[in-house]
Design an enzyme around this catalytic site. Structure first.
Site, PDB file in Angstrom:
ATOM      1  N   HIS A   1      77.023  14.502   7.402  1.00 57.73           N
ATOM      2  CA  HIS A   1      77.093  14.625   5.752  1.00 57.73           C
ATOM      3  C   HIS A   1      76.319  13.370   4.975  1.00 57.73           C
ATOM      4  O   HIS A   1      76.682  12.457   5.705  1.00 57.73           O
ATOM      5  CB  HIS A   1      78.264  14.894   5.083  1.00 57.73           C
ATOM      6  CG  HIS A   1      78.107  15.473   3.670  1.00 57.73           C
ATOM      7  ND1 HIS A   1      77.978  14.568   2.650  1.00 57.73           N
ATOM      8  CD2 HIS A   1      78.533  16.702   3.362  1.00 57.73           C
ATOM      9  CE1 HIS A   1      78.093  15.242   1.606  1.00 57.73           C
ATOM     10  NE2 HIS A   1      78.206  16.635   1.966  1.00 57.73           N
TER      11      HIS A   1
ATOM     12  N   ASP B   1      80.665  23.171   5.607  1.00 56.36           N
ATOM     13  CA  ASP B   1      79.674  24.239   5.836  1.00 56.36           C
ATOM     14  C   ASP B   1      80.044  24.863   7.080  1.00 56.36           C
ATOM     15  O   ASP B   1      79.978  26.339   7.464  1.00 56.36           O
ATOM     16  CB  ASP B   1      78.272  24.173   5.697  1.00 56.36           C
ATOM     17  CG  ASP B   1      77.652  23.814   4.443  1.00 56.36           C
ATOM     18  OD1 ASP B   1      78.139  24.726   3.574  1.00 56.36           O
ATOM     19  OD2 ASP B   1      76.918  22.970   4.309  1.00 56.36           O
TER      20      ASP B   1
HETATM   21  N1  COA Z   1      74.246  17.153  15.079  1.00 54.12           N
HETATM   22  C1  COA Z   1      73.889  16.251  16.090  1.00 54.12           C
HETATM   23  N2  COA Z   1      73.524  14.686  15.612  1.00 54.12           N
HETATM   24  C2  COA Z   1      73.632  14.508  14.294  1.00 54.12           C
HETATM   25  C3  COA Z   1      73.874  15.374  13.529  1.00 54.12           C
HETATM   26  C4  COA Z   1      74.155  16.755  13.815  1.00 54.12           C
HETATM   27  N3  COA Z   1      74.348  17.780  12.976  1.00 54.12           N
HETATM   28  N4  COA Z   1      73.749  14.805  12.208  1.00 54.12           N
HETATM   29  C5  COA Z   1      73.558  13.524  12.545  1.00 54.12           C
HETATM   30  N5  COA Z   1      73.653  13.288  13.779  1.00 54.12           N
HETATM   31  C6  COA Z   1      73.308  12.042  14.701  1.00 54.12           C
HETATM   32  C7  COA Z   1      71.940  11.602  14.416  1.00 54.12           C
HETATM   33  O1  COA Z   1      70.777  12.118  15.373  1.00 54.12           O
HETATM   34  C8  COA Z   1      71.960  10.237  14.480  1.00 54.12           C
HETATM   35  O2  COA Z   1      71.808   9.923  15.908  1.00 54.12           O
HETATM   36  P1  COA Z   1      71.368   8.447  16.399  1.00 54.12           P
HETATM   37  O3  COA Z   1      71.826   7.294  15.596  1.00 54.12           O
HETATM   38  O4  COA Z   1      71.693   8.425  17.704  1.00 54.12           O
HETATM   39  O5  COA Z   1      69.700   8.447  16.013  1.00 54.12           O
HETATM   40  C9  COA Z   1      73.215   9.831  13.923  1.00 54.12           C
HETATM   41  O6  COA Z   1      73.956  10.995  13.973  1.00 54.12           O
HETATM   42  C10 COA Z   1      73.062   9.744  12.095  1.00 54.12           C
HETATM   43  O7  COA Z   1      72.399  10.566  11.753  1.00 54.12           O
HETATM   44  P2  COA Z   1      71.546  10.605  10.303  1.00 54.12           P
HETATM   45  O8  COA Z   1      70.353  11.580  10.332  1.00 54.12           O
HETATM   46  O9  COA Z   1      71.407   9.241  10.000  1.00 54.12           O
HETATM   47  O10 COA Z   1      72.869  11.284   9.369  1.00 54.12           O
HETATM   48  P3  COA Z   1      72.416  11.608   8.080  1.00 54.12           P
HETATM   49  O11 COA Z   1      73.643  10.975   7.126  1.00 54.12           O
HETATM   50  O12 COA Z   1      71.120  10.888   7.323  1.00 54.12           O
HETATM   51  O13 COA Z   1      72.338  12.992   7.819  1.00 54.12           O
HETATM   52  C11 COA Z   1      72.720  15.333   7.735  1.00 54.12           C
HETATM   53  C12 COA Z   1      73.017  14.043   7.221  1.00 54.12           C
HETATM   54  C13 COA Z   1      73.688  16.202   6.767  1.00 54.12           C
HETATM   55  C14 COA Z   1      71.235  15.531   6.958  1.00 54.12           C
HETATM   56  C15 COA Z   1      72.702  15.489   9.015  1.00 54.12           C
HETATM   57  O14 COA Z   1      73.955  15.370   9.763  1.00 54.12           O
HETATM   58  C16 COA Z   1      72.271  17.075   9.281  1.00 54.12           C
HETATM   59  O15 COA Z   1      71.021  17.657   9.188  1.00 54.12           O
HETATM   60  N6  COA Z   1      73.526  17.896   9.377  1.00 54.12           N
HETATM   61  C17 COA Z   1      73.148  19.179   9.924  1.00 54.12           C
HETATM   62  C18 COA Z   1      72.961  20.237   8.491  1.00 54.12           C
HETATM   63  C19 COA Z   1      74.100  20.588   7.947  1.00 54.12           C
HETATM   64  O16 COA Z   1      75.126  20.920   8.158  1.00 54.12           O
HETATM   65  N7  COA Z   1      73.956  20.345   6.349  1.00 54.12           N
HETATM   66  C20 COA Z   1      75.048  20.677   5.531  1.00 54.12           C
HETATM   67  C21 COA Z   1      75.624  19.731   4.999  1.00 54.12           C
HETATM   68  S1  COA Z   1      76.749  19.711   3.861  1.00 54.12           S
END
Ligand code: COA
Length: 381
Positions: free
Chosen positions: A264, A318
């Site tokens: 998130h 979700d």
């Molecule tokens: N599955 C696997 N790994 C994940 C992940 C996921 N859903 N979300 C983040 N990570 C990992 C990233 O690859 C990253 O790894 P690294 O440091 O080795 O490169 C680390 O965790 C940090 O991720 P980051 O992209 O910086 O997190 P964020 O806060 O920017 O992203 C989201 C948040 C929600 C965009 C992301 O977690 C995501 O795309 N989730 C799936 C979609 C989803 O469920 N959305 C609904 C949100 S309510």
């Protein structure tokens, strides 16, 4: 400040867009509050209708006030015959979020007082109408596209139970109705997310509340916002069994993919809404029977905790909402509309707040184009 000195913050991440007293998040501590009340308390003790009152009035209702709100919502749930006729003409293959956006707009055209919203009584009426009628719009389109008879709202049922009734044509079990009620509580507001920001921008132009809500519905329909819960089920459907989870995850991570329903932008601990929903999900499956997809989901949760829990990646709301909605008989493409029938209460709380102290949103930009071109007539280019 000159253009060159301005720094762009992509997506305005973390930049305050307004003051608000509606909800509060502490992403590190896993806190979500509506009007100062912790979400866990509301999920355990409250109802969606009570939360609507809380969001709009800043305090919990007394019994008579809650009864009055419930009665007003019940009275405004039915659709005018002309609107029902138009719903029947909408393309059955269209997405229900598009149907919802269209029909919210239609409601505005149908209300001759839509633009008189500066009158407090008109504003109150429109807010009640929108919360009352969104579930009916979603259910009517769903039944119509399936070639089924549209079911009239049941005045004896609250929002959640009535929605399940209008979708499935059966009175829901108590556990099913309560689970959806809690899901509606959990989705009602979430600070300055994309659709709420949209609602406030449209409100700031003094467009009518139907335009505010239809614009917010459009934003919520995006897969980066409300659409994630649909995609959780698509992912789970790819995994044939609980035993297959590690191999599926190996392939997912090797391809650099993210697992839907985890992580998130704001929370670095488990989403407090996921905590609350999870307990109910367990109860629902225990009472109404388990499904293979649920076992896969539990295995995926355990495996993800081991692999990426240390990075602050935990299930978000979700992850559980899609699984439970499916069990309640709600079609996958109705998950985001269900989000909308709850969030409309929060959007309207923000609309009310914006209207109290309005200033038209007019952000700046950093110009990255060119200057000084001379116009060349078309036949000389
Ligand atoms: N599955 C696997 N790994 C994940 C992940 C996921 N859903 N979300 C983040 N990570 C990992 C990233 O690859 C990253 O790894 P690294 O440091 O080795 O490169 C680390 O965790 C940090 O991720 P980051 O992209 O910086 O997190 P964020 O806060 O920017 O992203 C989201 C948040 C929600 C965009 C992301 O977690 C995501 O795309 N989730 C799936 C979609 C989803 O469920 N959305 C609904 C949100 S309510």
């Amino acid at each position: 400040m000159s253009t060159q000195e301005k720094t762009l913050v992509p997506g305005l991440a973390g930049i305050p867009a307004s003051e608000s007293a509606v909800s509060y998040i502490d992403g590190q501590a896993g806190v979500l509050e509506y009007r100062g009340y912790p979400i866990a308390d509301l999920a355990a003790n409250s109802t969606f209708e009570e939360v609507v009152f809380l969001l709009w009035n800043g305090r919990l209702p007394k019994s008579a006030e809650l009864a009055e709100l419930r009665a007003s919502l019940v009275a405004k749930r039915s659709l005018a015959p002309e609107i029902l006729e138009i719903i029947k003409l909408l393309p059955a293959g269209g997405h229900p979020m598009d149907a919802l956006q269209t029909t919210v707009s239609l409601l505005g055209m149908h209300n001759p007082k839509a633009r008189d919203f500066k009158d407090a009584d008109v504003a109150q009426d429109i807010c009640l109408e929108l919360v009352a009628v969104l579930p009916t719009l979603v259910a009517a389109f769903d039944r119509s596209r399936r070639g089924l008879e549209i079911i009239q709202p049941d005045p004896d049922l609250d929002t959640a139970a009535n929605f399940l009734w209008m979708i499935n044509g059966e009175k829901p079990e108590e556990i099913a109705a309560r689970t959806l009620d809690v899901a509606l509580i959990l989705h009602a507001d979430h600070t300055m997310n994309a659709s709420t920001f949209t609602a406030r921008v449209v409100a700031s132009a003094e467009a009518d509340p139907y335009s505010v809500i239809s614009a917010a519905v459009g934003t919520l329909s995006g897969p980066l916002h409300g659409g994630a819960n649909e995609r959780v089920l698509d992912s789970l459907a790819e995994i044939p069994s609980a035993e297959a989870v590690p191999t599926w995850l190996d392939a997912k991570f090797a391809a650099g993919g993210k697992v839907m329903g985890f992580g998130h932008r704001v929370y670095s601990v488990k989403d407090p809404r996921a905590h609350n929903l999870q307990g109910l999900v367990h109860q629902v499956f225990e009472k109404l029977g388990s499904t293979p997809i649920y076992d896969v989901a539990l295995a995926l949760e355990t495996e993800m905790a081991e692999r990426v829990g240390h990075k602050g990646i935990w299930p978000n709301v979700d992850f559980f909402s899609g699984i439970v909605y499916q069990k309640l008989g709600i079609a996958t493409d109705l998950f985001t509309p269900v989000f909308a029938i709850s969030r409309v209460s929060g959007w309207l709380a923000h609309w009310q707040e914006q209207m109290k102290d309005n200033k038209l949103f007019r952000p700046g930009q950093i110009y990255v184009g060119t200057h000084g071109h001379e116009y060349v007539p078309i036949d000389e280019r």
